[in-house]
Design a protein around this motif. Structure first.
Motif, PDB file in Angstrom:
ATOM      1  N   UNK A 124     -18.612  30.237  78.256  1.00  9.47           N
ATOM      2  CA  UNK A 124     -18.467  30.867  76.942  1.00  9.47           C
ATOM      3  C   UNK A 124     -18.747  32.364  77.038  1.00  9.47           C
ATOM      4  N   UNK A 125     -17.830  33.151  76.488  1.00 11.73           N
ATOM      5  CA  UNK A 125     -17.998  34.610  76.529  1.00 11.73           C
ATOM      6  C   UNK A 125     -17.379  35.260  77.749  1.00 11.73           C
ATOM      7  N   UNK A 126     -16.873  34.444  78.687  1.00  8.52           N
ATOM      8  CA  UNK A 126     -16.279  35.004  79.905  1.00  8.52           C
ATOM      9  C   UNK A 126     -14.948  35.692  79.626  1.00  8.52           C
ATOM     10  N   UNK A 127     -14.688  36.751  80.384  1.00  8.43           N
ATOM     11  CA  UNK A 127     -13.379  37.409  80.328  1.00  8.43           C
ATOM     12  C   UNK A 127     -12.556  36.921  81.511  1.00  8.43           C
ATOM     13  N   UNK A 128     -11.269  36.722  81.290  1.00  7.65           N
ATOM     14  CA  UNK A 128     -10.436  36.215  82.380  1.00  7.65           C
ATOM     15  C   UNK A 128     -10.113  37.306  83.395  1.00  7.65           C
ATOM     16  N   UNK A 129      -9.984  36.879  84.641  1.00  8.11           N
ATOM     17  CA  UNK A 129      -9.501  37.762  85.710  1.00  8.11           C
ATOM     18  C   UNK A 129      -8.100  37.278  86.077  1.00  8.11           C
ATOM     19  N   UNK A 130      -7.164  38.186  86.030  1.00  9.00           N
ATOM     20  CA  UNK A 130      -5.755  37.850  86.238  1.00  9.00           C
ATOM     21  C   UNK A 130      -5.497  37.351  87.665  1.00  9.00           C
ATOM     22  N   UNK A 131      -4.662  36.320  87.761  1.00  7.00           N
ATOM     23  CA  UNK A 131      -4.231  35.794  89.055  1.00  7.00           C
ATOM     24  C   UNK A 131      -2.714  35.863  89.122  1.00  7.00           C
ATOM     25  N   UNK A 132      -2.180  36.971  89.650  1.00  2.92           N
ATOM     26  CA  UNK A 132      -0.725  37.125  89.670  1.00  2.92           C
ATOM     27  C   UNK A 132      -0.046  36.219  90.710  1.00  2.92           C
ATOM     28  N   UNK A 133      -0.826  35.579  91.575  1.00  5.10           N
ATOM     29  CA  UNK A 133      -0.228  34.751  92.631  1.00  5.10           C
ATOM     30  C   UNK A 133       0.066  33.346  92.118  1.00  5.10           C
ATOM     31  N   UNK A 134      -0.957  32.663  91.591  1.00 10.34           N
ATOM     32  CA  UNK A 134      -0.745  31.268  91.188  1.00 10.34           C
ATOM     33  C   UNK A 134      -1.256  31.013  89.764  1.00 10.34           C
ATOM     34  N   UNK A 135      -1.619  32.077  89.054  1.00 16.16           N
ATOM     35  CA  UNK A 135      -1.877  32.081  87.606  1.00 16.16           C
ATOM     36  C   UNK A 135      -3.190  31.468  87.133  1.00 16.16           C
ATOM     37  N   UNK A 136      -3.736  30.460  87.836  1.00 14.29           N
ATOM     38  CA  UNK A 136      -5.058  29.941  87.410  1.00 14.29           C
ATOM     39  C   UNK A 136      -6.049  31.102  87.497  1.00 14.29           C
ATOM     40  N   UNK A 137      -6.662  31.484  86.379  1.00 13.03           N
ATOM     41  CA  UNK A 137      -7.432  32.732  86.371  1.00 13.03           C
ATOM     42  C   UNK A 137      -8.822  32.611  86.988  1.00 13.03           C
ATOM     43  N   UNK A 138      -9.355  33.729  87.422  1.00  7.02           N
ATOM     44  CA  UNK A 138     -10.789  33.854  87.663  1.00  7.02           C
ATOM     45  C   UNK A 138     -11.434  34.287  86.354  1.00  7.02           C
TER      46      UNK A 138
END
Lengths: 252, 252
Positions: A124-138
């Protein structure tokens, strides 16, 4: 003196500790942090073990400006990093609609089963990290950045966030290759280091095709000082009769 | 249940944290410990910093059967591991005549200067670890083994001591390559892991020449159980219509 901006890296994965997999992320992150003016102070490799991950992350996030983790954010039972980060921060783990959207860029709706949806569970409260390779975010929670373990994906995630890091003075370095053993130059080096505590002088012996020698790396935040001390290292070695090669490329 | 024999590894060196050097010792030690029935639980990479080394070694030696360190035992000012280990144990650092003899096998007496003699400074009560490559010894104090950082030397030292480690049950593993993504098999894997807590089932996605798949590694101390669970993994995947390749070589 400028305050130091520091980082720690947590490599999560039984496969690294068992020797099955050679880690390929440490060096990439280390070099990227250098560029950003962030000092990597410590790396820990821990098992896929909840107690170990929580303890490690909590120790390191209290002691450093930034913490990066790699590994354990896939869809299988051994991917427990998101749960652990939520527990480390004492927040809930929630299905994040933005993360579900990311997954739908890669996975057809009819294939988005419960296991794959786990990759959209974000503290909760986390910001997504973009994953341009396979889309499942960090994701990022406070000063902790959670990234994938697969090097290609980790690199893409890290490249996306490095611009947002607020670094301090950037470390630059310069090397001198000396054709003499460490024992010959050690005394001169020590004196130089004592006189110049504003740089770090590192000594790395090598054996190239049977020829022994030492590479001396001078690191610091002031390029002019690094340049000067590195040249003093070269002069010291030449004074002892050793052949030297000063690095020709600009310091970085 | 048999008591677990555990180890931690401390990699000492600014050059690994700065990204200059890619560590090459972790995997060698991990595989060797597996063979010896010792479980590598944690690895830490720390800087050439006295406080960091002492704290790390003291934490890890209290928590593990064995601790191994690599790096920082040469003749230069940045080689501070021996002093740090002495301080961690609260013992004196002493010039060890046995270690001086080792050095004299490599270095002519007239070249054995004070810097080189530092390599014969050993924490009081330490046992020497043989270095057949370049003779400057490592040492052992209690459950802490201090080795060189140069891979060829570290490997020779480690090979010399591994026979003396008292290991527990040896971990064996077996792999199945599944031509399906992790998300397809995740649910079945989780159920299998829940039914078989006596093994560890690890899931490692891959992308080989554009073809995605997953390697499932089953690890445990009972070879028959590992074999059986790994075969159940294969059957589960086949039941989902995925192509599989079971490892043909005997489990290790």
């Amino acid at each position: 003196m400028v305050e130091e901006v520091t980082a720690a890296l947590v490599i999560i994965g039984n496969e690294v500790l068992s020797g099955r997999t050679q880690d390929a992320n440490l060096q990439y992150i280390a070099l990227g942090l250098n560029e950003a003016g962030v000092r990597l102070k410590e790396v820990r490799v821990v098992a896929d073990d909840e107690a170990a991950i929580i303890k490690t992350v909590n120790e390191l996030r209290a002691a450093n400006t930034y913490v990066f983790t790699t590994g354990g954010i896939g869809p299988t039972h051994d991917d427990i990093t998101a749960e652990c980060i939520a527990k480390a921060f004492g927040v809930a783990l929630k299905r994040d609609p933005r993360a579900v959207e990311c997954l739908l860029r890669q996975i057809k709706p009819e294939n988005l089963n419960e296991a794959r949806l786990r990759m959209a569970n974000i503290p909760d409260g986390g910001e997504l990290i973009d994953n341009p390779v396979s889309h499942a975010p960090g994701f990022r929670v406070d000063n902790v950045f959670v990234m994938a373990g697969v090097p290609k994906i980790m690199q893409a995630m890290f490249d996306g966030i490095r611009g947002s890091l607020k670094g301090g003075a950037k470390m630059v370095s310069k090397s001198v290759t000396i054709h003499a053993g460490e024992g010959v130059i050690a005394d001169g080096l020590r004196q130089l280091q004592e006189r110049r505590p504003d740089v770090e002088i590192g000594s790395y012996p090598f054996n190239r095709e049977g020829r022994y020698g030492t590479v001396i790396v001078t690191r610091g935040t002031d390029p002019a000082v690094v340049e000067r001390v590195s040249h003093e290292v070269a002069l010291m070695a030449q004074g002892l009769g050793a052949g030297i090669e000063e690095e020709s490329q600009p310091p970085r």
